[in-house]
Design an enzyme around this catalytic site. Structure first.
Site, PDB file in Angstrom:
ATOM      1  N   ASP A   1       0.837  -1.334  -0.028  1.00  0.00           N
ATOM      2  CA  ASP A   1      -0.085   0.019  -0.047  1.00  0.00           C
ATOM      3  C   ASP A   1       0.956   1.231   0.150  1.00  0.00           C
ATOM      4  O   ASP A   1       0.366   2.172   0.440  1.00  0.00           O
ATOM      5  CB  ASP A   1      -1.058   0.040   1.289  1.00  0.00           C
ATOM      6  CG  ASP A   1      -1.516  -1.217   1.112  1.00  0.00           C
ATOM      7  OD1 ASP A   1      -2.126  -1.846   0.336  1.00  0.00           O
ATOM      8  OD2 ASP A   1      -2.042  -1.890   2.259  1.00  0.00           O
TER       9      ASP A   1
ATOM     10  N   LYS B   1       2.436   1.790  -5.156  1.00  0.00           N
ATOM     11  CA  LYS B   1       3.184   1.349  -6.327  1.00  0.00           C
ATOM     12  C   LYS B   1       2.431   1.428  -7.447  1.00  0.00           C
ATOM     13  O   LYS B   1       2.884   1.694  -8.682  1.00  0.00           O
ATOM     14  CB  LYS B   1       3.797  -0.291  -6.058  1.00  0.00           C
ATOM     15  CG  LYS B   1       4.449  -0.539  -4.859  1.00  0.00           C
ATOM     16  CD  LYS B   1       4.620  -1.902  -4.932  1.00  0.00           C
ATOM     17  CE  LYS B   1       3.529  -2.586  -4.154  1.00  0.00           C
ATOM     18  NZ  LYS B   1       3.037  -2.249  -2.735  1.00  0.00           N
TER      19      LYS B   1
ATOM     20  N   LYS C   1       0.415   3.594  -8.561  1.00  0.00           N
ATOM     21  CA  LYS C   1       0.432   5.099  -9.274  1.00  0.00           C
ATOM     22  C   LYS C   1       1.684   5.091  -9.824  1.00  0.00           C
ATOM     23  O   LYS C   1       1.602   5.643 -11.189  1.00  0.00           O
ATOM     24  CB  LYS C   1       0.133   5.863  -7.965  1.00  0.00           C
ATOM     25  CG  LYS C   1       0.575   7.304  -8.179  1.00  0.00           C
ATOM     26  CD  LYS C   1       0.492   8.223  -7.309  1.00  0.00           C
ATOM     27  CE  LYS C   1       2.030   8.517  -6.456  1.00  0.00           C
ATOM     28  NZ  LYS C   1       1.819   9.503  -5.495  1.00  0.00           N
TER      29      LYS C   1
ATOM     30  N   GLY D   1      -3.721  -5.252  -3.732  1.00  0.00           N
ATOM     31  CA  GLY D   1      -4.974  -4.443  -4.211  1.00  0.00           C
ATOM     32  C   GLY D   1      -4.303  -2.829  -4.650  1.00  0.00           C
ATOM     33  O   GLY D   1      -3.551  -2.371  -3.986  1.00  0.00           O
ATOM     34  N   HIS D   2      -3.972  -2.693  -6.041  1.00  0.00           N
ATOM     35  CA  HIS D   2      -3.573  -1.518  -6.670  1.00  0.00           C
ATOM     36  C   HIS D   2      -4.585  -0.656  -7.134  1.00  0.00           C
ATOM     37  O   HIS D   2      -5.297  -0.833  -7.784  1.00  0.00           O
ATOM     38  CB  HIS D   2      -2.535  -1.871  -7.883  1.00  0.00           C
ATOM     39  CG  HIS D   2      -1.334  -2.790  -7.345  1.00  0.00           C
ATOM     40  ND1 HIS D   2      -0.564  -3.324  -8.251  1.00  0.00           N
ATOM     41  CD2 HIS D   2      -1.110  -3.259  -6.202  1.00  0.00           C
ATOM     42  CE1 HIS D   2       0.559  -4.090  -7.566  1.00  0.00           C
ATOM     43  NE2 HIS D   2       0.099  -3.999  -6.309  1.00  0.00           N
TER      44      HIS D   2
ATOM     45  N   GLN E   1       2.651  -6.124  -2.492  1.00  0.00           N
ATOM     46  CA  GLN E   1       3.091  -6.136  -1.234  1.00  0.00           C
ATOM     47  C   GLN E   1       4.370  -5.262  -0.978  1.00  0.00           C
ATOM     48  O   GLN E   1       4.594  -4.295  -1.472  1.00  0.00           O
ATOM     49  CB  GLN E   1       3.165  -7.583  -0.355  1.00  0.00           C
ATOM     50  CG  GLN E   1       2.128  -8.446  -0.381  1.00  0.00           C
ATOM     51  CD  GLN E   1       1.432  -9.208  -1.803  1.00  0.00           C
ATOM     52  OE1 GLN E   1       2.332  -9.774  -2.381  1.00  0.00           O
ATOM     53  NE2 GLN E   1       0.370  -8.944  -1.982  1.00  0.00           N
TER      54      GLN E   1
ATOM     55  N   GLY F   1     -11.014  -4.050   2.658  1.00  0.00           N
ATOM     56  CA  GLY F   1     -11.767  -2.871   3.253  1.00  0.00           C
ATOM     57  C   GLY F   1     -11.298  -2.486   4.892  1.00  0.00           C
ATOM     58  O   GLY F   1     -11.962  -1.884   5.508  1.00  0.00           O
TER      59      GLY F   1
ATOM     60  N   ARG G   1      -6.321   0.336   7.707  1.00  0.00           N
ATOM     61  CA  ARG G   1      -4.830   0.097   7.944  1.00  0.00           C
ATOM     62  C   ARG G   1      -4.229   0.923   9.352  1.00  0.00           C
ATOM     63  O   ARG G   1      -4.637   1.825   9.850  1.00  0.00           O
ATOM     64  CB  ARG G   1      -4.126   0.787   6.835  1.00  0.00           C
ATOM     65  CG  ARG G   1      -4.425  -0.062   5.315  1.00  0.00           C
ATOM     66  CD  ARG G   1      -3.886   0.708   4.240  1.00  0.00           C
ATOM     67  NE  ARG G   1      -4.318   0.349   2.903  1.00  0.00           N
ATOM     68  CZ  ARG G   1      -4.289   0.718   2.050  1.00  0.00           C
ATOM     69  NH1 ARG G   1      -4.299   2.127   1.846  1.00  0.00           N
ATOM     70  NH2 ARG G   1      -4.864   0.282   0.847  1.00  0.00           N
TER      71      ARG G   1
HETATM   72  P1  IMP Z   1      -1.597 -12.882   2.779  1.00  0.00           P
HETATM   73  O1  IMP Z   1      -0.628 -12.253   1.651  1.00  0.00           O
HETATM   74  O2  IMP Z   1      -3.078 -12.690   2.092  1.00  0.00           O
HETATM   75  O3  IMP Z   1      -1.429 -14.119   2.931  1.00  0.00           O
HETATM   76  O4  IMP Z   1      -1.612 -11.879   4.058  1.00  0.00           O
HETATM   77  C1  IMP Z   1      -0.273 -11.881   4.748  1.00  0.00           C
HETATM   78  C2  IMP Z   1      -0.333 -10.431   5.216  1.00  0.00           C
HETATM   79  O5  IMP Z   1       0.320  -9.648   4.098  1.00  0.00           O
HETATM   80  C3  IMP Z   1      -1.598  -9.882   6.001  1.00  0.00           C
HETATM   81  O6  IMP Z   1      -0.936  -9.278   7.014  1.00  0.00           O
HETATM   82  C4  IMP Z   1      -1.993  -9.249   4.982  1.00  0.00           C
HETATM   83  O7  IMP Z   1      -2.809  -8.011   5.427  1.00  0.00           O
HETATM   84  C5  IMP Z   1      -0.697  -8.657   4.159  1.00  0.00           C
HETATM   85  N1  IMP Z   1      -1.120  -8.201   2.785  1.00  0.00           N
HETATM   86  C6  IMP Z   1      -1.135  -8.992   1.610  1.00  0.00           C
HETATM   87  N2  IMP Z   1      -1.207  -8.212   0.594  1.00  0.00           N
HETATM   88  C7  IMP Z   1      -1.283  -7.270   0.904  1.00  0.00           C
HETATM   89  C8  IMP Z   1      -1.113  -5.915   0.098  1.00  0.00           C
HETATM   90  O8  IMP Z   1      -1.384  -5.836  -1.042  1.00  0.00           O
HETATM   91  N3  IMP Z   1      -1.450  -4.696   0.927  1.00  0.00           N
HETATM   92  C9  IMP Z   1      -1.171  -4.700   2.096  1.00  0.00           C
HETATM   93  N4  IMP Z   1      -0.998  -5.910   2.804  1.00  0.00           N
HETATM   94  C10 IMP Z   1      -1.084  -7.063   2.390  1.00  0.00           C
HETATM   95 MG    MG Z   2      -2.483  -2.310  -2.016  1.00  0.00          MG
END
Ligand code: IMP
Ligand code: MG
Length: 331
Positions: free
Chosen positions: A13, A16, A18, A42-43, A174, A249, A252
């Site tokens: 978050d 990236k 953007k 989620g981009h 991530q 949703g 954070r």
């Molecule tokens: P998972 O990747 O769904 O297994 O989640 C593992 C951890 O990574 C959790 O704390 C999620 O909230 C975090 N996480 C996974 N993908 C994202 C992302 O795109 N943005 C922010 N946190 C993420």
């Molecule tokens: Mg994101």
């Protein structure tokens, strides 16, 4: 072959999407390749005044660049086709631009079912962890085994090495703080979020030109561990920064940026271009702080922060540029 990499230096978050979107608008890229993760990402992208949230599909599609879900990714067919449809409906020709590496792995219904009962890590419940577990346990399903992906598959070797002018933008998901090895295990994701992870998709290290390391001026994290200190300022940052997960949703959690961890991320990834996003948020909140070795560093104003950061990172041998951004749709 030339490759630039865009990756997150914190916990995802960092905006990236953007940066990829902006780089595609003026670069000469022949390919954008997502190099890790699945639809846990989620981009959020603002394109021609419209907001889009993509999970699987790389941001190259907005500027007509061929976009590949790389071998390092895991793909959920349901989510993939849903996204293709949504983009097509909005006039983005995703179905002709997007392909999936035939050796990427599949997120199955069972993976999602298993992940849906997680409460230990606070995952996005998208089946990411179980899909990677099965891949490494050598019992996974690869994209080329699914009938529904026919017509979307690509052999990454043939695609990249038959094109002497390939210019690739690697789009990370991530961030370094969620990296399976370098993050705060077990509160991490199940893939690698580093520059090395981009290389794992099949390009030589010599191809790397720039590494765009993306940070926010403060940090956010979503997941099961406690991250946000007890101080009302973080609720304000959360509200002003509209810090809600683009995939789930969830609110954070917020904290000041840990400058030592950020330096580690810059060094380990060989960052050449460092971007600090969301300057506008702290401008509105009116407080500027960093963490360093569990102490708080206080700054009077934005210009003091900028000059301190610039001088702090000027000793980093890989860095050529530091950018500060207070805009949703560009640096
Ligand atoms: P998972 O990747 O769904 O297994 O989640 C593992 C951890 O990574 C959790 O704390 C999620 O909230 C975090 N996480 C996974 N993908 C994202 C992302 O795109 N943005 C922010 N946190 C993420
Ligand atoms: Mg994101």
């Amino acid at each position: 072959m030339i490759a630039d990499v865009v990756l997150g230096l914190q916990h995802g978050d960092e905006a990236k999407g953007k940066i990829t979107h902006q780089l595609c608008s003026k670069g000469n890229y022949t390919h954008v390749i997502r190099f890790n993760g699945g639809c846990n990402a989620g981009h959020t992208i603002y394109h021609e005044g419209k907001k889009f949230v993509t999970h699987h599909i790389p941001a190259g599609v907005f500027y007509g660049v061929e976009s590949i879900i790389g071998p390092g990714c895991v793909v959920d067919p349901e989510q993939f086709f849903k996204e293709i449809e949504e983009l097509e409906e909005a006039g983005i020709p995703a179905s002709t631009l997007v392909s999936i590496a035939n050796n990427a792995h599949v997120i199955t219904k069972d993976h999602k079912r298993e992940d849906s009962s997680d409460s230990r890590i606070g995952t996005t419940k998208r089946g990411n962890g179980p899909a990677y577990r099965d891949k490494y346990n050598r019992v996974g399903t690869r994209a080329k085994e699914l009938e529904c992906f026919k017509g979307y598959l690509v052999d990454i070797y043939e695609e990249l090495y038959s094109n002497p002018d390939a210019e690739i933008l690697f789009e990370g998901a991530q961030g370094f703080g969620l990296d399976i090895d370098h993050g705060d295990y077990p509160y991490v994701t199940s893939s690698h979020c580093t520059t090395a992870s981009a290389l794992l998709n099949g390009v030589p290290p010599q191809a790397i030109r720039k590494v765009w390391g993306i940070a926010k001026i403060y940090e956010t994290y979503v997941g099961a561990k406690s991250f946000q200190p007890k101080d009302a300022v973080f609720d304000t940052i959360q509200r002003v920064g509209e810090e809600f997960g683009a995939t789930t949703g969830r609110k954070r959690q917020c904290n000041w940026t840990d400058i030592d961890t950020l330096l580690k991320a810059v060094r380990m990834n060989g960052v050449t271009d460092l971007v600090f996003n969301k300057m506008d948020v702290l401008r509105e909140v009116g407080e500027w702080k960093f963490k360093s070795k569990d102490k708080l560093l206080h700054f009077q104003d934005e210009s003091q922060v900028k000059s301190w950061i610039t001088s702090f990172f000027s000793n980093s041998p890989t860095i050529s540029n530091v950018y500060f951004s207070g805009n949703k749709d560009r640096i």
